[in-house]
Design an enzyme around this catalytic site. Structure first.
Site, PDB file in Angstrom:
ATOM      1  N   HIS A  60     -32.480 -38.738   0.059  1.00  0.00           N
ATOM      2  CA  HIS A  60     -33.658 -37.873  -0.136  1.00  0.00           C
ATOM      3  C   HIS A  60     -32.899 -37.484  -1.189  1.00  0.00           C
ATOM      4  O   HIS A  60     -33.458 -37.405  -2.592  1.00  0.00           O
ATOM      5  CB  HIS A  60     -33.523 -36.628   0.685  1.00  0.00           C
ATOM      6  N   ASP A  87     -43.244 -55.683  25.190  1.00  0.00           N
ATOM      7  CA  ASP A  87     -41.946 -54.928  24.692  1.00  0.00           C
ATOM      8  C   ASP A  87     -41.768 -55.915  23.128  1.00  0.00           C
ATOM      9  O   ASP A  87     -42.722 -56.810  22.873  1.00  0.00           O
ATOM     10  CB  ASP A  87     -40.859 -56.025  25.518  1.00  0.00           C
TER      11      ASP A  87
HETATM   12  C1  BG6 Z   1     -35.280 -36.976   7.243  1.00  0.00           C
HETATM   13  C2  BG6 Z   1     -34.151 -36.511   7.566  1.00  0.00           C
HETATM   14  O1  BG6 Z   1     -35.408 -38.037   7.105  1.00  0.00           O
HETATM   15  O2  BG6 Z   1     -35.382 -35.647   6.567  1.00  0.00           O
HETATM   16  C3  BG6 Z   1     -34.079 -35.017   8.506  1.00  0.00           C
HETATM   17  O3  BG6 Z   1     -34.003 -37.401   8.769  1.00  0.00           O
HETATM   18  C4  BG6 Z   1     -34.591 -34.104   7.482  1.00  0.00           C
HETATM   19  O4  BG6 Z   1     -32.926 -35.097   9.334  1.00  0.00           O
HETATM   20  C5  BG6 Z   1     -35.574 -34.360   7.456  1.00  0.00           C
HETATM   21  O5  BG6 Z   1     -34.717 -33.469   8.739  1.00  0.00           O
HETATM   22  C6  BG6 Z   1     -36.091 -33.294   6.787  1.00  0.00           C
HETATM   23  O6  BG6 Z   1     -37.147 -33.203   5.545  1.00  0.00           O
HETATM   24  P1  BG6 Z   1     -37.805 -32.293   4.955  1.00  0.00           P
HETATM   25  O7  BG6 Z   1     -38.831 -32.994   4.304  1.00  0.00           O
HETATM   26  O8  BG6 Z   1     -38.365 -31.426   5.935  1.00  0.00           O
HETATM   27  O9  BG6 Z   1     -37.033 -32.057   3.253  1.00  0.00           O
END
Ligand code: BG6
Length: 462
Positions: free
Chosen positions: A228, A83
């Protein structure tokens, strides 16, 4: 200094299976691992089950597995079950780590457990030299990010914390810097005098894939735009760093984020795909967005009044990740006369996802007696030109093992991005429905006067 152990919290989870074990295999193959890996999980798995799961994860994602490398990696894997709130779990981990003094601790767990686990590690003395890797999103708004940071900073200083945004591990995203700063060709025109707009699209043609419980508490803005998409934006907009040290790189990124103008609610479009409310783990009347688009302005000398359009969404028409730089028209349209369509502007399209590359759309003379222009693309496929890229998680794990912050986010930038988004998170704009296989709510199409430019379709706008 290189780390002497890797500890994975959440080792029986989804991220470990999809990304981390395949990355560990690639690292083992490249000679970048060479240390033992300790999984920690609350699932009561045996060692054998843990290794079998890792093996299956690797075979699922890697073609032509080398059995010698695989077995070497599997021998390096150990599991600690317990845990996350119990001191016994951390005592057991401490015992297993034996003489290791510089572990990398990767928290692939729910963010609300970050502080508890870090405290548990500190209580048994594991954090003294450890590097702590935490997944995004870091907090869920400005205040919670400050609180999380305070909780971690009671135990570890900034230089021992590695905040993941896996887009910073993508070679294609890093290539934006190389494209801009290793070529003199574009830098003189990379500004408000020549660039009309910048569009960044991250669209996915799939939904939330069983992640309803997580996703419904997060939504598209927190899940990908705050991290991102803003990372891609900073790579496109930042000034050249003084050198490639992490500090100077982070300083330049912060300046871009700090210069972004407050967002007008009328410049934001939030959408939710029809059918989302029926997904497992989603609240009955959820207001969570699965799509968001917005217009941003960077109020500095280079970018004043150039719109940056960002959009991301689930269950859209295509999966694509790209940044489109649209240049201004020439001052006089010499080759366009009555009856001819206006020339299409020059476009640089960075394809950042699978099959990454760059397309530069230029005007050329169309064959025939008349002087009429026609768009042609100069296209580079990076894999064909330069060979296959490494996966983001392999590069990020390797960087954490080496203690290199270059590909991680710094707290001031994280807070800056939350500060920017806080008003629209606190007072969300109206949620608009959209159908799967579409490009989101129609209102997002109206956001961009000339239309969004998608996937190598210089002429075909959506
Ligand atoms: C993640 C998100 O950080 O990035 C997801 O939580 C998303 O929702 C993913 O699908 C996309 O990553 P990539 O590298 O496939 O563009």
């Amino acid at each position: 200094m290189n780390a002497d152990a890797l500890v994975l919290f959440g080792a029986t989870g989804d991220l470990a299976r999809k990304k981390l074990f395949p990355a560990l295999y690639e690292m083992e193959e490249a000679g970048e691992l060479e240390i033992d890996v300790y999984g920690v999980a609350s699932s009561k798995w045996t060692q054998a089950e843990f290794r079998a799961n890792a093996e299956a994860a690797i075979r699922e994602r890697i073609a032509d597995v080398d059995e010698v490398i695989l077995n070497r990696l599997l021998d390096e894997l150990h599991l600690v079950v317990g845990d996350y709130r119990s001191p016994d779990t951390f005592i057991e981990l401490r015992n297993q780590l034996k003489e290791c003094s510089l572990p990398v601790i990767y928290l692939a767990i729910a963010p609300d457990m970050f502080a508890t686990v870090t405290q548990g590690l500190a209580d048994v003395g594991i954090t003294t030299n450890a590097r702590l890797v935490v997944e995004k999103p870091f907090g869920r708004d400005y205040q919670s990010a400050i609180e999380l940071d305070d909780a971690l900073k009671k135990i570890l200083p900034e230089d021992q914390i590695y905040r993941i945004d896996h887009y910073l591990g993508k070679e294609s995203v890093e290539d934006l810097l190389v494209f801009r700063f290793a070529n003199t060709l574009f830098e003189p025109v990379w500004n408000r005098n020549y660039i009309a707009s910048v569009q960044i699209t991250m669209s996915e043609n799939f939904g939330i894939e069983g992640r309803g419980k997580f996703y419904d508490g997060v939504g598209a803005t927190r899940d990908v735009l705050q991290n991102h998409l803003l990372q891609v934006l900073t790579m496109l907009a930042m000034e050249p760093p003084i050198d490639l040290s992490s500090k100077f790189m982070q300083d330049e990124k912060l300046k871009v984020l700090a210069a972004i103008r407050d967002i007008e609610p009328s410049d934001v479009v939030r959408g939710q795909y029809v059918g989302y409310l029926g997904e497992e783990g989603v609240a009955e009347h959820s207001d969570t967005e699965t799509f968001v688009a917005m217009k941003l302005f960077i109020d500095n000398w280079r970018w004043a009044e150039v719109p940056f359009y960002l959009r991301t969404g689930k269950k859209l028409a295509e999966s694509t990740l790209e940044a489109v730089i649209e240049f201004k028209q020439p001052p006089r349209l010499l080759f366009s006369k009555l009856g001819n369509t206006k020339p299409i502007p020059n476009i640089v399209r960075f394809r950042l996802g699978a099959d990454d590359g760059v397309d530069i759309s230029l005007q050329a003379k169309a064959p025939g007696a008349e002087l009429i222009t026609y768009p042609v693309d100069l296209t580079v496929e990076f894999a064909a030109a330069l060979g296959e890229r490494k996966e983001a998680y392999e590069r990020l794990l390797a960087a954490a093992l080496q203690g290199d912050h270059f590909r991680f986010t710094r707290i001031d930038s994280v807070l800056q991005s939350w500060q920017l988004l806080d008003p629209i998170l606190k007072t969300p704009t109206k949620l608009l429905p959209y159908f799967e296989h579409s490009w989101g709510p129609d209102e997002s199409l109206d956001l961009v006067p000339g239309g969004w430019n998608v996937v190598g379709k210089a002429a075909g706008k959506h």
